[in-house]
Design a protein around this motif. Structure first.
Motif, PDB file in Angstrom:
ATOM      1  N   LEU A 148       0.814  -1.208   0.000  1.00 24.99           N
ATOM      2  CA  LEU A 148       0.000   0.000   0.000  1.00 24.99           C
ATOM      3  C   LEU A 148       0.851   1.263   0.000  1.00 24.99           C
ATOM      4  O   LEU A 148       0.478   2.272  -0.589  1.00 24.99           O
ATOM      5  CB  LEU A 148      -0.923  -0.005   1.222  1.00 24.99           C
ATOM      6  CG  LEU A 148      -2.008  -1.085   1.199  1.00 24.99           C
ATOM      7  CD1 LEU A 148      -2.652  -1.209   2.574  1.00 24.99           C
ATOM      8  CD2 LEU A 148      -3.069  -0.759   0.154  1.00 24.99           C
ATOM      9  N   ALA A 149       2.000   1.203   0.676  1.00 26.26           N
ATOM     10  CA  ALA A 149       2.857   2.383   0.756  1.00 26.26           C
ATOM     11  C   ALA A 149       3.660   2.600  -0.516  1.00 26.26           C
ATOM     12  O   ALA A 149       4.056   3.732  -0.815  1.00 26.26           O
ATOM     13  CB  ALA A 149       3.815   2.259   1.947  1.00 26.26           C
ATOM     14  N   ALA A 150       3.876   1.534  -1.310  1.00 28.54           N
ATOM     15  CA  ALA A 150       4.746   1.652  -2.482  1.00 28.54           C
ATOM     16  C   ALA A 150       4.238   2.691  -3.476  1.00 28.54           C
ATOM     17  O   ALA A 150       4.991   3.560  -3.929  1.00 28.54           O
ATOM     18  CB  ALA A 150       4.891   0.293  -3.162  1.00 28.54           C
ATOM     19  N   GLU A 151       2.955   2.604  -3.822  1.00 30.42           N
ATOM     20  CA  GLU A 151       2.431   3.541  -4.820  1.00 30.42           C
ATOM     21  C   GLU A 151       2.422   4.981  -4.328  1.00 30.42           C
ATOM     22  O   GLU A 151       2.894   5.876  -5.032  1.00 30.42           O
ATOM     23  CB  GLU A 151       1.038   3.132  -5.289  1.00 30.42           C
ATOM     24  CG  GLU A 151       0.513   4.065  -6.380  1.00 30.42           C
ATOM     25  CD  GLU A 151      -0.801   3.593  -6.971  1.00 30.42           C
ATOM     26  OE1 GLU A 151      -1.319   4.286  -7.853  1.00 30.42           O
ATOM     27  OE2 GLU A 151      -1.326   2.542  -6.555  1.00 30.42           O
ATOM     28  N   PRO A 152       1.885   5.271  -3.112  1.00 32.16           N
ATOM     29  CA  PRO A 152       1.922   6.660  -2.665  1.00 32.16           C
ATOM     30  C   PRO A 152       3.334   7.203  -2.471  1.00 32.16           C
ATOM     31  O   PRO A 152       3.570   8.385  -2.675  1.00 32.16           O
ATOM     32  CB  PRO A 152       1.133   6.661  -1.352  1.00 32.16           C
ATOM     33  CG  PRO A 152       1.062   5.250  -0.926  1.00 32.16           C
ATOM     34  CD  PRO A 152       1.094   4.443  -2.182  1.00 32.16           C
ATOM     35  N   ILE A 153       4.288   6.328  -2.077  1.00 28.76           N
ATOM     36  CA  ILE A 153       5.667   6.805  -1.970  1.00 28.76           C
ATOM     37  C   ILE A 153       6.173   7.203  -3.352  1.00 28.76           C
ATOM     38  O   ILE A 153       6.809   8.252  -3.532  1.00 28.76           O
ATOM     39  CB  ILE A 153       6.577   5.723  -1.344  1.00 28.76           C
ATOM     40  CG1 ILE A 153       6.308   5.623   0.156  1.00 28.76           C
ATOM     41  CG2 ILE A 153       8.056   6.044  -1.584  1.00 28.76           C
ATOM     42  CD1 ILE A 153       7.031   4.483   0.834  1.00 28.76           C
ATOM     43  N   TYR A 154       5.861   6.362  -4.357  1.00 25.35           N
ATOM     44  CA  TYR A 154       6.239   6.730  -5.721  1.00 25.35           C
ATOM     45  C   TYR A 154       5.577   8.042  -6.127  1.00 25.35           C
ATOM     46  O   TYR A 154       6.212   8.926  -6.731  1.00 25.35           O
ATOM     47  CB  TYR A 154       5.859   5.633  -6.730  1.00 25.35           C
ATOM     48  CG  TYR A 154       5.856   6.177  -8.125  1.00 25.35           C
ATOM     49  CD1 TYR A 154       7.056   6.547  -8.735  1.00 25.35           C
ATOM     50  CD2 TYR A 154       4.673   6.387  -8.809  1.00 25.35           C
ATOM     51  CE1 TYR A 154       7.060   7.102 -10.002  1.00 25.35           C
ATOM     52  CE2 TYR A 154       4.671   6.934 -10.068  1.00 25.35           C
ATOM     53  CZ  TYR A 154       5.866   7.291 -10.666  1.00 25.35           C
ATOM     54  OH  TYR A 154       5.855   7.853 -11.911  1.00 25.35           O
ATOM     55  N   LEU A 155       4.286   8.193  -5.805  1.00 24.20           N
ATOM     56  CA  LEU A 155       3.581   9.425  -6.185  1.00 24.20           C
ATOM     57  C   LEU A 155       4.167  10.646  -5.475  1.00 24.20           C
ATOM     58  O   LEU A 155       4.214  11.741  -6.046  1.00 24.20           O
ATOM     59  CB  LEU A 155       2.086   9.288  -5.880  1.00 24.20           C
ATOM     60  CG  LEU A 155       1.324   8.283  -6.757  1.00 24.20           C
ATOM     61  CD1 LEU A 155      -0.105   8.126  -6.280  1.00 24.20           C
ATOM     62  CD2 LEU A 155       1.349   8.724  -8.213  1.00 24.20           C
ATOM     63  N   LEU A 156       4.603  10.458  -4.220  1.00 26.18           N
ATOM     64  CA  LEU A 156       5.259  11.560  -3.517  1.00 26.18           C
ATOM     65  C   LEU A 156       6.579  11.918  -4.204  1.00 26.18           C
ATOM     66  O   LEU A 156       6.908  13.093  -4.377  1.00 26.18           O
ATOM     67  CB  LEU A 156       5.496  11.187  -2.056  1.00 26.18           C
ATOM     68  CG  LEU A 156       4.257  11.148  -1.155  1.00 26.18           C
ATOM     69  CD1 LEU A 156       4.602  10.551   0.196  1.00 26.18           C
ATOM     70  CD2 LEU A 156       3.662  12.535  -0.987  1.00 26.18           C
TER      71      LEU A 156
END
Length: 445
Positions: free
Chosen positions: A33-41
């Protein structure tokens, strides 16, 4: 002396899922779950240093593109809700078969999205935006980013059946590898390769293609039939209908907030993009508890253990509160350095000051709400989820739109988000207390 009678197993108190079991499912899910938002950040930070217009273009395009992960979440949650019950009833093959039909739905929906966005990216961007330069940037980004949509949706369906069979480790590796590749590609394509904002879109699409392919290969290795099963697919469509309405309500809220922020100004829209990416990061990371809840509650109810499901739900609520407080402390501690990580634009920094109080204070609320979302999705209580979301968003939207009348700016937009979350909290706690969600059986009647 008469020996004591053995305890009656039927009278023993229900055993909730242990904290260790919750953690064993939640921690790998957290990485996913954290992978995508970290990428988006990272993507937001990379694009943010191109200037206010590209950042605002990414914000506008990202809201429209947000329809893809929303449908992916529908496929993931809908598949988990049905497959976890089958797994709890001892039918692993049946659980994976739900994943096969979810994957076919994902491919069809993804191809349809590509066709629609390639034709309508420009008109939709103009409808939402208020600056021709921002609208053009958003449309250009969208036409490339949408190419990854079928793979993104396939990954959603794949995560759904894997969560249902309580396998959260393989999705962790699949998603982590693909987004690590994308995080490396984004700055390279944007700057040295000279693609600018479009480089960000290509990095996004590549990550989704890699992830989706890995999930397809995992499904093939299960050895179940990969044919379309129309009766089973029709049941999934009915179950997903409530989640689609729920997702559409979320999208109306996101579109409204972005459209109002765009009319406040380019700096406000850029700040809103940063704030929303941080909120999505926290929301998705907090959703790790919900993923564990979906698998555990669905399995308990599929196996005919409603008391155990209720006991687990209480334990999951405690975990959600604690998790939300951890995020509150973490984000609050980082506030002095966060703005400079995303942009050096002074006007965007000024607008961000209106967002921070709302973002931080809502995190404990989010911890509870998202954890209990997982309980109700695992129970297949999707009609209530739909109605709760529509009522909550209808309560918060007036604050967003009245911002244009009273000039509240980002304070009004984020105040509307707060109202939405608080109403949602009240409704979901009421539903949990009622116990009406705990319906047993391999399929929810």
């Amino acid at each position: 002396m008469t020996p004591a009678a053995p305890a009656d197993p039927a009278s023993a108190p229900p055993k909730p899922a242990s904290y260790r079991k919750i953690a064993s499912l939640a921690l790998p899910a957290l990485v996913v779950l954290a992978a995508e938002p970290i990428y988006l950040l990272i993507d937001t930070a990379v694009v943010g240093h191109l200037g206010a217009v590209p950042l605002a273009g990414l914000a506008l395009g990202g809201v429209i593109m947000g329809l893809a992960p929303l449908i992916g979440a529908v496929l993931a949650y809908g598949t988990t809700a049905r497959a976890a019950r089958r797994f709890g009833a001892g039918d692993r093959a049946g659980a994976v078969a739900e994943g096969v039909q979810g994957t076919w739905l994902a491919l069809a929906a993804g191809l349809l999205m590509i066709g629609l966005i390639e034709v309508f990216a420009g008109p939709v961007a103009r409808l939402m935006g208020d600056d021709p330069a921002v609208e053009a940037a958003a449309a250009e980004w969208l036409r490339v980013a949408i190419l990854g949509a079928p793979f993104l949706l396939v990954a959603g369906a794949g995560q759904g059946w894997m969560r249902a069979v309580q396998d959260t480790r393989r999705p962790m590796w699949f998603v982590s590898a693909s987004f690590l590749l994308s995080a490396i590609l984004a700055p390279v394509l944007v700057y040295p390769a000279g693609l600018g904002l479009v480089g960000s879109a290509w990095a996004n699409a590549v990550a989704q293609a890699v992830s989706g392919t890995l999930f397809l290969l995992a499904l093939r290795r299960e050895g179940v039939s990969l044919r379309v099963d129309w009766p089973l697919m029709s049941k999934q469509l009915v179950a997903n209908g409530d989640l689609i309405v729920r997702g559409a309500a979320f999208q109306v809220s996101s579109f409204s907030a972005a459209a109002v922020a765009a009319r406040v100004g380019t700096a406000a829209l850029g700040a809103h993009q940063i704030g929303m990416q941080l909120w999505f990061f926290a929301a998705l990371a907090l959703d790790a508890v919900a993923i564990a809840a979906q698998a555990l509650i669905g399995a308990d109810l599929g196996a005919g253990r409603p008391d155990a499901a209720r006991a687990s739900a209480k334990r999951i609520t405690v975990v959600g509160v604690g998790y939300g407080l951890v995020f509150l402390v973490g984000i609050f501690a980082l506030l002095p350095v966060l703005p400079d990580l995303f942009t050096t634009d002074a006007s965007v920094h000024d607008q961000l000051g209106r967002i921070w109080p709302w973002l931080v204070l809502l995190l404990p609320v989010a911890g509870v709400v998202f954890a209990l979302d997982g309980v109700l999705i695992g129970a297949g209580d999707l009609r209530f989820m739909r109605n709760m979301t529509v009522i909550s968003i209808a309560s918060g939207l007036p604050f967003t739109w009245l911002t244009l009348v009273f000039g509240w700016g980002l304070t009004g937009i984020w105040g509307g988000i707060a109202v939405f979350m608080l109403v949602r909290l009240g409704l979901i706690l009421w539903r949990l207390r009622s116990g009406d969600w705990a319906v047993t059986g391999a399929e929810r009647a």
